[in-house]
Design a protein around this motif. Structure first.
Motif, PDB file in Angstrom:
ATOM      1  N   ILE A  55      -0.398  14.797 -11.632  1.00 11.35           N
ATOM      2  CA  ILE A  55      -1.398  15.847 -11.900  1.00 11.35           C
ATOM      3  C   ILE A  55      -2.489  15.299 -12.827  1.00 11.35           C
ATOM      4  N   ILE A  56      -2.066  14.557 -13.859  1.00 10.26           N
ATOM      5  CA  ILE A  56      -3.055  14.014 -14.803  1.00 10.26           C
ATOM      6  C   ILE A  56      -3.974  13.008 -14.100  1.00 10.26           C
ATOM      7  N   TRP A  57      -3.354  12.146 -13.285  1.00  9.22           N
ATOM      8  CA  TRP A  57      -4.149  11.155 -12.537  1.00  9.22           C
ATOM      9  C   TRP A  57      -5.209  11.859 -11.681  1.00  9.22           C
ATOM     10  N   SER A  58      -4.784  12.911 -10.983  1.00 12.68           N
ATOM     11  CA  SER A  58      -5.720  13.643 -10.124  1.00 12.68           C
ATOM     12  C   SER A  58      -6.812  14.303 -10.955  1.00 12.68           C
ATOM     13  N   LEU A  59      -6.418  14.866 -12.092  1.00 12.24           N
ATOM     14  CA  LEU A  59      -7.405  15.543 -12.947  1.00 12.24           C
ATOM     15  C   LEU A  59      -8.541  14.599 -13.336  1.00 12.24           C
ATOM     16  N   THR A  60      -8.189  13.326 -13.606  1.00 15.98           N
ATOM     17  CA  THR A  60      -9.223  12.395 -14.050  1.00 15.98           C
ATOM     18  C   THR A  60     -10.235  12.102 -12.940  1.00 15.98           C
ATOM     19  N   TYR A  61      -9.869  12.411 -11.703  1.00 14.49           N
ATOM     20  CA  TYR A  61     -10.810  12.185 -10.601  1.00 14.49           C
ATOM     21  C   TYR A  61     -11.375  13.486 -10.038  1.00 14.49           C
ATOM     22  N   THR A  62     -11.101  14.600 -10.720  1.00 14.93           N
ATOM     23  CA  THR A  62     -11.544  15.892 -10.195  1.00 14.93           C
ATOM     24  C   THR A  62     -13.061  15.940 -10.054  1.00 14.93           C
ATOM     25  N   GLN A  63     -13.759  15.474 -11.097  1.00 11.47           N
ATOM     26  CA  GLN A  63     -15.223  15.517 -11.054  1.00 11.47           C
ATOM     27  C   GLN A  63     -15.748  14.755  -9.840  1.00 11.47           C
ATOM     28  N   GLU A  64     -15.157  13.575  -9.607  1.00 11.53           N
ATOM     29  CA  GLU A  64     -15.616  12.755  -8.481  1.00 11.53           C
ATOM     30  C   GLU A  64     -15.320  13.421  -7.158  1.00 11.53           C
ATOM     31  N   LEU A  65     -14.177  14.114  -7.098  1.00  9.39           N
ATOM     32  CA  LEU A  65     -13.836  14.804  -5.849  1.00  9.39           C
ATOM     33  C   LEU A  65     -14.864  15.887  -5.538  1.00  9.39           C
ATOM     34  N   PHE A  66     -15.212  16.646  -6.567  1.00 10.74           N
ATOM     35  CA  PHE A  66     -16.178  17.717  -6.325  1.00 10.74           C
ATOM     36  C   PHE A  66     -17.559  17.149  -6.005  1.00 10.74           C
ATOM     37  N   ASP A  67     -17.924  16.048  -6.668  1.00  9.27           N
ATOM     38  CA  ASP A  67     -19.212  15.408  -6.351  1.00  9.27           C
ATOM     39  C   ASP A  67     -19.225  14.927  -4.905  1.00  9.27           C
ATOM     40  N   HIS A  68     -18.081  14.368  -4.512  1.00  8.87           N
ATOM     41  CA  HIS A  68     -17.923  13.854  -3.143  1.00  8.87           C
ATOM     42  C   HIS A  68     -18.063  14.989  -2.131  1.00  8.87           C
ATOM     43  N   TRP A  69     -17.447  16.122  -2.440  1.00 10.89           N
ATOM     44  CA  TRP A  69     -17.519  17.281  -1.541  1.00 10.89           C
ATOM     45  C   TRP A  69     -18.936  17.849  -1.503  1.00 10.89           C
ATOM     46  N   LYS A  70     -19.568  17.869  -2.689  1.00  9.45           N
ATOM     47  CA  LYS A  70     -20.921  18.422  -2.794  1.00  9.45           C
ATOM     48  C   LYS A  70     -21.866  17.662  -1.869  1.00  9.45           C
ATOM     49  N   MET A  71     -21.686  16.332  -1.857  1.00 10.24           N
ATOM     50  CA  MET A  71     -22.547  15.473  -1.054  1.00 10.24           C
ATOM     51  C   MET A  71     -22.203  15.547   0.433  1.00 10.24           C
ATOM     52  N   ASN A  72     -20.936  15.434   0.726  1.00 11.65           N
ATOM     53  CA  ASN A  72     -20.542  15.263   2.128  1.00 11.65           C
ATOM     54  C   ASN A  72     -20.018  16.527   2.804  1.00 11.65           C
ATOM     55  N   TYR A  73     -19.402  17.393   2.037  1.00 10.52           N
ATOM     56  CA  TYR A  73     -18.825  18.599   2.648  1.00 10.52           C
ATOM     57  C   TYR A  73     -19.275  19.831   1.878  1.00 10.52           C
ATOM     58  N   PRO A  74     -20.552  20.193   1.987  1.00 10.39           N
ATOM     59  CA  PRO A  74     -21.049  21.321   1.182  1.00 10.39           C
ATOM     60  C   PRO A  74     -20.289  22.613   1.447  1.00 10.39           C
ATOM     61  N   LYS A  75     -19.764  22.769   2.665  1.00 12.40           N
ATOM     62  CA  LYS A  75     -19.023  24.003   2.981  1.00 12.40           C
ATOM     63  C   LYS A  75     -17.769  24.137   2.119  1.00 12.40           C
ATOM     64  N   ILE A  76     -17.022  23.028   2.047  1.00 15.26           N
ATOM     65  CA  ILE A  76     -15.797  23.055   1.222  1.00 15.26           C
ATOM     66  C   ILE A  76     -16.187  23.271  -0.240  1.00 15.26           C
ATOM     67  N   TYR A  77     -17.251  22.585  -0.642  1.00 11.69           N
ATOM     68  CA  TYR A  77     -17.657  22.675  -2.043  1.00 11.69           C
ATOM     69  C   TYR A  77     -18.005  24.110  -2.427  1.00 11.69           C
ATOM     70  N   LYS A  78     -18.695  24.772  -1.515  1.00 13.42           N
ATOM     71  CA  LYS A  78     -19.116  26.143  -1.762  1.00 13.42           C
ATOM     72  C   LYS A  78     -17.909  27.049  -2.052  1.00 13.42           C
ATOM     73  N   ARG A  79     -16.881  26.808  -1.279  1.00  7.85           N
ATOM     74  CA  ARG A  79     -15.691  27.660  -1.431  1.00  7.85           C
ATOM     75  C   ARG A  79     -14.856  27.298  -2.644  1.00  7.85           C
ATOM     76  N   THR A  80     -14.946  26.048  -3.094  1.00 10.82           N
ATOM     77  CA  THR A  80     -14.056  25.618  -4.179  1.00 10.82           C
ATOM     78  C   THR A  80     -14.786  25.446  -5.506  1.00 10.82           C
ATOM     79  N   LYS A  81     -16.055  25.787  -5.507  1.00 10.66           N
ATOM     80  CA  LYS A  81     -16.845  25.624  -6.734  1.00 10.66           C
ATOM     81  C   LYS A  81     -16.178  26.248  -7.962  1.00 10.66           C
ATOM     82  N   TRP A  82     -15.610  27.428  -7.753  1.00  9.81           N
ATOM     83  CA  TRP A  82     -15.006  28.151  -8.878  1.00  9.81           C
ATOM     84  C   TRP A  82     -13.882  27.357  -9.538  1.00  9.81           C
ATOM     85  N   VAL A  83     -13.173  26.537  -8.730  1.00  6.16           N
ATOM     86  CA  VAL A  83     -12.093  25.716  -9.314  1.00  6.16           C
ATOM     87  C   VAL A  83     -12.695  24.732 -10.311  1.00  6.16           C
ATOM     88  N   GLU A  84     -13.782  24.123  -9.873  1.00  4.43           N
ATOM     89  CA  GLU A  84     -14.463  23.158 -10.745  1.00  4.43           C
ATOM     90  C   GLU A  84     -14.884  23.850 -12.055  1.00  4.43           C
TER      91      GLU A  84
END
Lengths: 177, 330
Positions: free
Chosen positions: B115-144
């Protein structure tokens, strides 16, 4: 002290009284049993050999069930009796898988149950229920470390075997043959 | 002729006539545990090799599946317990001789670590989604928003991110233990001849690594990473086949109980399921597909990846099922 049991396969008639006595003594739920009788017929008619064995947990000296138990619920009690502490058992089934004799089962309440050598009766100086009730007096129970106990004497006198000795469990239930 | 019957009518549920104490929960957990171990191993390994930007899916994104897999696996284990509300008893003692005790403690370390390992990459995951998968990002923004709302969590994440190297080493080490443990759990039972072989540890480890590589291959959109993991998988398939052959050689050269066990797979009731689902569909076929890929033919990557995952799951289902059917003669 090392408790052990011996069953005379030449005297056992396979009446299953030991099974009923155990079920009554321990309130074993209907449809379950802690001990059972196996009848082995060997040979071709008319040359047949019959062996009756009343079987139960072997209270092994090297118990795989005690070794595998992750919580320590399965443990050695006084005299080498293998017991399960109800409120420590999580019902993972590891001990059931580890027993080569399939002597354990899951009690409907969830914990794992099996023969206890009637440790409560033995503690009061009585015989286990199955031994006490046997109509042919084919079962012996006692302390192996005491050379004068009934069991030590009968094992010294008679040829005997244990079940699956190759599993390395060192069973404490002997069968007189 | 020898005939053996239980005259007193012993019919203990799940014990007679065939032992069936473990159902779908255990193979599910073994599969998910192996998968988690595989992903963690590669994430740790390639992070240490400094390839976190070359193999982004392996190091950064696939590890998000680890806590999910472990969570589901642990839930399956919980469902398997028959005395459920005493499960905490696992954590009141450490029993070195019991693989299950080992496993419980390993999971206690591995799950928070992942969980900690994943947390350290959370920002990058959301950035990645924002760029490539805006639909997913839109739905998961609140998690970020939730995660990065509090200073305490932000500080914790940035602190943890500085310890990635240490975490990577621990992850590699724990992944190997977790992977082997899924096999050792079964091989510790000498009452079940099929399980009682020490090859099960390495076999399940390799199979777990292979399913982990398959998931990474499937997730990755980068052709270099895909090819690399496809090649790793091809090698792991080879090792797995080798271990399976050795397992049967060991059985055939052993005692009667083990010969009988091998016969369940060599003409007995598990022959078809094992050789078709595990060996052919789960190993040989994806092996051929990956070899073709290697030679330059382009195939949809999800086919070999799915087959490997399917084979890994089948291996565990069949081993757990067949192990309970194998027994000592007496």
């Amino acid at each position: 002290m090392r408790y052990a049991m011996a069953i005379d396969t030449k005297k056992c008639v396979g009446c299953s009284d030991c099974v009923v006595a155990c079920q009554t003594e321990h309130n074993v739920p209907i449809g379950y049993c802690r001990d059972w009788v196996v009848e082995v017929t060997d040979g071709t008619y008319p040359v047949l050999e019959l062996e009756n064995r009343s079987e139960r947990c072997n209270h092994c000296e090297n118990s795989p069930c005690v070794r595998c138990c992750p919580t320590g619920a399965s443990h050695y009690s006084e005299g080498g009796i293998v017991l399960v502490t109800k409120h420590e058992c999580i019902g993972c089934g590891a001990c059931i898988q580890s027993c080569p004799y399939d002597a354990r089962y899951t009690h409907p309440e969830g914990y794992v149950d099996k023969c206890t050598f009637c440790n409560d009766r033995v503690g009061k100086g009585m015989q286990p229920a199955c031994v006490a009730v046997c109509p042919t007096k084919c079962m012996y129970f006692g302390d192996l470390d005491n050379p004068n106990s009934e069991i030590s004497k009968i094992l010294a006198l008679r040829k005997h075997k244990t079940l699956i000795p190759e599993a390395g469990t060192q069973p404490h239930v002997y069968f007189l043959i | 002729m020898k005939e053996e019957i239980i005259v007193s009518g012993r019919m203990n549920p799940n014990i007679d006539p065939v032992l069936h104490v473990w159902h779908w929960e255990i193979p599910t957990y073994l599969f998910l545990g192996g998968l988690a171990a595989g992903i963690m191993f590669f994430a740790g390994l390639f992070y240490i090799q400094g390839k976190e930007n070359k193999f982004r899916s392996a190091v950064k994104f696939a590890p998000f599946l680890v806590p999910v897999a472990l969570g589901l696996g642990l839930f399956a284990l919980f469902l398997d317990l028959t005395h459920k509300w005493y499960f905490w008893q696992l954590y009141t003692t450490i029993k070195l001789e019991s693989p299950m005790s080992w496993g419980a403690w390993v999971l206690m370390i591995v799950t928070p670590l992942s969980i900690i390992w994943s947390l350290t990459y959370t920002q990058e995951l959301f950035d990645h989604w924002k760029m490539n998968y805006p639909k997913i990002y839109k739905r998961t923004k609140w998690v970020e928003k939730v995660i990065f709302k509090y200073k305490l969590i932000r500080n914790f994440i940035s602190g943890a991110a500085q310890q990635r190297k240490t975490m990577a080493w621990v992850m590699i080490f724990m992944a190997i233990i977790l992977g082997i443990y899924t096999g050792i759990l079964l091989s510790a039972f000498n009452a079940r001849p099929l399980w009682n072989t020490s090859i099960l540890g390495p076999l399940f480890l390799v199979s777990g690594l292979s399913t982990g590589a398959a998931i990474i291959m499937w997730l990755s959109k980068d052709s270099v990473e895909r090819k690399y993991f496809s090649r790793i998988d091809l090698m792991l398939i080879g090792i797995e086949l080798f271990l399976i052959i050795h397992m049967f050689m060991g059985f055939m050269a052993s005692t009667q109980v083990q010969i009988d066990t091998a016969q369940m797979f060599l003409g007995g009731e598990f022959t078809l399921t094992f050789w078709v689902f595990v060996v052919f569909m789960g190993l040989v076929l994806p092996g051929i597909l990956e070899f073709l890929e290697f030679k330059g033919y382009h195939l949809p990557v999800f086919i070999p990846a799915f087959l490997i995952l399917f084979g890994g799951a089948m291996l565990r289902i069949i081993m757990v099922e067949a192990g309970q059917a194998s027994r000592y003669l007496y």
